[in-house]
Structures are given as structure tokens and as C-alpha cells.
Design a protein around this motif. Structure first.
Motif, PDB file in Angstrom:
ATOM      1  N   LYS A  17      18.820  13.609  60.369  1.00 46.24           N
ATOM      2  CA  LYS A  17      19.598  14.829  60.565  1.00 46.24           C
ATOM      3  C   LYS A  17      19.204  15.832  59.490  1.00 46.24           C
ATOM      4  O   LYS A  17      18.876  15.452  58.374  1.00 46.24           O
ATOM      5  CB  LYS A  17      21.097  14.562  60.432  1.00 46.24           C
ATOM      6  CG  LYS A  17      21.674  13.640  61.478  1.00 46.24           C
ATOM      7  CD  LYS A  17      23.149  13.440  61.249  1.00 46.24           C
ATOM      8  CE  LYS A  17      23.769  12.518  62.260  1.00 46.24           C
ATOM      9  NZ  LYS A  17      25.202  12.321  62.006  1.00 46.24           N
ATOM     10  N   GLU A  40      27.606  19.999  61.809  1.00 42.36           N
ATOM     11  CA  GLU A  40      28.857  19.323  61.461  1.00 42.36           C
ATOM     12  C   GLU A  40      29.623  20.196  60.483  1.00 42.36           C
ATOM     13  O   GLU A  40      29.079  21.119  59.902  1.00 42.36           O
ATOM     14  CB  GLU A  40      28.563  17.945  60.852  1.00 42.36           C
ATOM     15  CG  GLU A  40      27.852  17.013  61.826  1.00 42.36           C
ATOM     16  CD  GLU A  40      27.532  15.660  61.220  1.00 42.36           C
ATOM     17  OE1 GLU A  40      27.949  15.387  60.076  1.00 42.36           O
ATOM     18  OE2 GLU A  40      26.851  14.879  61.895  1.00 42.36           O
ATOM     19  N   ASN A  41      30.906  19.914  60.306  1.00 42.12           N
ATOM     20  CA  ASN A  41      31.700  20.755  59.418  1.00 42.12           C
ATOM     21  C   ASN A  41      32.484  19.972  58.363  1.00 42.12           C
ATOM     22  O   ASN A  41      33.362  20.512  57.719  1.00 42.12           O
ATOM     23  CB  ASN A  41      32.655  21.646  60.219  1.00 42.12           C
ATOM     24  CG  ASN A  41      33.561  20.836  61.109  1.00 42.12           C
ATOM     25  OD1 ASN A  41      33.548  19.620  61.073  1.00 42.12           O
ATOM     26  ND2 ASN A  41      34.352  21.520  61.911  1.00 42.12           N
ATOM     27  N   GLU A  42      32.170  18.689  58.192  1.00 46.71           N
ATOM     28  CA  GLU A  42      32.831  17.877  57.179  1.00 46.71           C
ATOM     29  C   GLU A  42      31.802  17.235  56.264  1.00 46.71           C
ATOM     30  O   GLU A  42      30.725  16.851  56.710  1.00 46.71           O
ATOM     31  CB  GLU A  42      33.655  16.766  57.835  1.00 46.71           C
ATOM     32  CG  GLU A  42      34.876  17.248  58.563  1.00 46.71           C
ATOM     33  CD  GLU A  42      35.702  16.083  59.084  1.00 46.71           C
ATOM     34  OE1 GLU A  42      35.546  14.951  58.592  1.00 46.71           O
ATOM     35  OE2 GLU A  42      36.499  16.319  59.997  1.00 46.71           O
ATOM     36  N   LYS A  44      30.166  14.316  54.232  1.00 47.34           N
ATOM     37  CA  LYS A  44      30.057  12.868  54.338  1.00 47.34           C
ATOM     38  C   LYS A  44      29.568  12.359  52.992  1.00 47.34           C
ATOM     39  O   LYS A  44      28.703  12.969  52.367  1.00 47.34           O
ATOM     40  CB  LYS A  44      29.056  12.482  55.416  1.00 47.34           C
ATOM     41  CG  LYS A  44      29.412  13.004  56.788  1.00 47.34           C
ATOM     42  CD  LYS A  44      29.063  11.988  57.832  1.00 47.34           C
ATOM     43  CE  LYS A  44      29.202  12.472  59.223  1.00 47.34           C
ATOM     44  NZ  LYS A  44      30.327  12.881  59.779  1.00 47.34           N
TER      45      LYS A  44
END
Length: 64
Positions: A17, A40-42, A44
Motif C-alpha cells: 500500500k 484510508e483515514n486512520e 495504523k
């Protein structure tokens, strides 16, 4: 100090990714990172292993 470009390259290869944002965990060593992948918006949590760190060093030598 570790080369951020090489850490990003390793994480992108390892997770397949594209990295959108990366932050080193406060008070941690160079193995603990918070990453947002593209789309994505969080954040990790990503913990790199000793083997991963050797790969980062190899990238530095190869200038990937």
C-alpha cells in the motif's frame, strides 16, 4: 538516525500500500511508527522487526 525515505519504501513494500502519512511514535525507537495508507483515514500502528531494520539499512546502501 534512520532515513525516513527508506522506512517508507519498506512499509510500502511490506504492506503493498502507498503511504500517505507517517509519524514516528513519541519516545519510541526507530521501529515503532504510525502510518496512514492512501485511501484510508486512520493511523495504523506499524512495528518493524530487526529483520525489517536490516532491510532499511540495505536500502540505504543500495540508495533505493
Amino acid at each position: 538516525m534512520i532515513d525516513l525515505k527508506n522506512v517508507i519504501s519498506l512499509i510500502e513494500i511490506k504492506f503493498c500500500k502507498k503511504v500517505s502519512c507517517i509519524i514516528r511514535k513519541k519516545g519510541g525507537d526507530d521501529k515503532n511508527w504510525s502510518v496512514i495508507f492512501e485511501g484510508e483515514n486512520e493511523f495504523k500502528n506499524v512495528k518493524l522487526t530487526d529483520k525489517d531494520m536490516k532491510m532499511v539499512d540495505a536500502f540505504r546502501i543500495l540508495s533505493v
